[in-house]
Design a protein around this motif. Structure first.
Motif, mmCIF file in Angstrom:
data_model
loop_
_atom_site.group_PDB
_atom_site.id
_atom_site.type_symbol
_atom_site.label_atom_id
_atom_site.label_comp_id
_atom_site.label_asym_id
_atom_site.label_seq_id
_atom_site.Cartn_x
_atom_site.Cartn_y
_atom_site.Cartn_z
ATOM 1 N N ASP A 170 2.329 1.840 -3.596
ATOM 2 C CA ASP A 170 1.439 2.214 -4.216
ATOM 3 C C ASP A 170 1.139 3.746 -4.222
ATOM 4 O O ASP A 170 1.034 4.424 -5.307
ATOM 5 C CB ASP A 170 -0.039 1.338 -4.350
ATOM 6 C CG ASP A 170 0.116 0.088 -4.625
ATOM 7 O OD1 ASP A 170 1.255 -0.326 -5.432
ATOM 8 O OD2 ASP A 170 -0.775 -0.954 -4.468
ATOM 9 N N SER A 171 1.249 4.098 -3.226
ATOM 10 C CA SER A 171 0.712 5.442 -2.642
ATOM 11 C C SER A 171 2.136 6.374 -3.102
ATOM 12 O O SER A 171 1.866 7.504 -3.796
ATOM 13 C CB SER A 171 0.368 5.952 -1.291
ATOM 14 O OG SER A 171 1.614 5.543 -0.380
ATOM 15 N N LYS A 199 0.802 -1.228 0.155
ATOM 16 C CA LYS A 199 -0.051 0.049 0.007
ATOM 17 C C LYS A 199 0.732 1.018 -0.182
ATOM 18 O O LYS A 199 0.559 2.091 -0.747
ATOM 19 C CB LYS A 199 -1.092 0.045 1.293
ATOM 20 C CG LYS A 199 -2.045 -1.051 1.051
ATOM 21 C CD LYS A 199 -3.019 -0.848 2.294
ATOM 22 C CE LYS A 199 -4.042 -1.813 2.328
ATOM 23 N NZ LYS A 199 -4.889 -1.998 3.592
ATOM 24 N N LYS A 210 1.899 6.814 -7.045
ATOM 25 C CA LYS A 210 1.089 7.820 -7.381
ATOM 26 C C LYS A 210 1.672 9.197 -7.043
ATOM 27 O O LYS A 210 1.415 10.044 -8.068
ATOM 28 C CB LYS A 210 -0.454 7.555 -6.778
ATOM 29 C CG LYS A 210 -1.251 6.462 -7.001
ATOM 30 C CD LYS A 210 -2.413 6.438 -6.268
ATOM 31 C CE LYS A 210 -3.279 5.199 -6.651
ATOM 32 N NZ LYS A 210 -4.678 5.190 -5.832
ATOM 33 N N LEU A 211 2.323 9.528 -5.919
ATOM 34 C CA LEU A 211 2.815 10.721 -5.772
ATOM 35 C C LEU A 211 3.806 10.900 -6.763
ATOM 36 O O LEU A 211 4.037 12.153 -7.197
ATOM 37 C CB LEU A 211 3.332 10.598 -4.273
ATOM 38 C CG LEU A 211 4.150 12.118 -4.014
ATOM 39 C CD1 LEU A 211 3.172 13.039 -3.990
ATOM 40 C CD2 LEU A 211 4.558 11.679 -2.435
#
Length: 111
Positions: free
Chosen positions: A95-96, A92, A99-100
């Motif tokens: 993934d974040s 998780k 995205k950033l």
């Protein structure tokens, strides 16, 4: 307030969509399905595999362990068995961060 696109979440992904996501052959996905118990795609009447978002997350974890961290298949299985909650939390976070990174790259290109 600026317009914000919503992420579209599908209930099921086809084998073709999954192979495009991970840029691998369908045979590799089928092989990982046989090797790892956490992958349990549904099959329709024709026998086509339908992957849930949870299956996609599990595939991300497997590819991260095998391709990026260099685990063997046996080592990845044992690591998943012993550290399942830690591995999911780490994925998780990855993934974040991805995205950033994508957001920052887009921002830099617009400047």
């Amino acid at each position: 307030m600026p317009y914000k696109e919503r992420d579209i979440n599908k209930m099921y992904y086809t084998m073709g969509e999954v192979t495009e996501m991970f840029k691998v052959n369908a045979s590799q996905i089928r092989f990982y399905e046989k090797e790892f118990d956490i992958l349990q795609p549904k099959k329709n009447k024709k026998g086509n595999r339908l992957f849930t978002p949870e299956d996609i997350e599990n595939l991300k974890i497997i590819f991260n362990l095998v391709d990026e961290k260099g685990f063997t298949l046996k080592g990845a299985k044992e690591y998943l068995k012993n550290n399942k909650s830690d591995v999911k939390e780490n994925q998780k976070i990855i993934d974040s961060l991805e995205k950033l990174k994508g957001f920052l790259v887009n921002l830099a290109q617009e400047l």
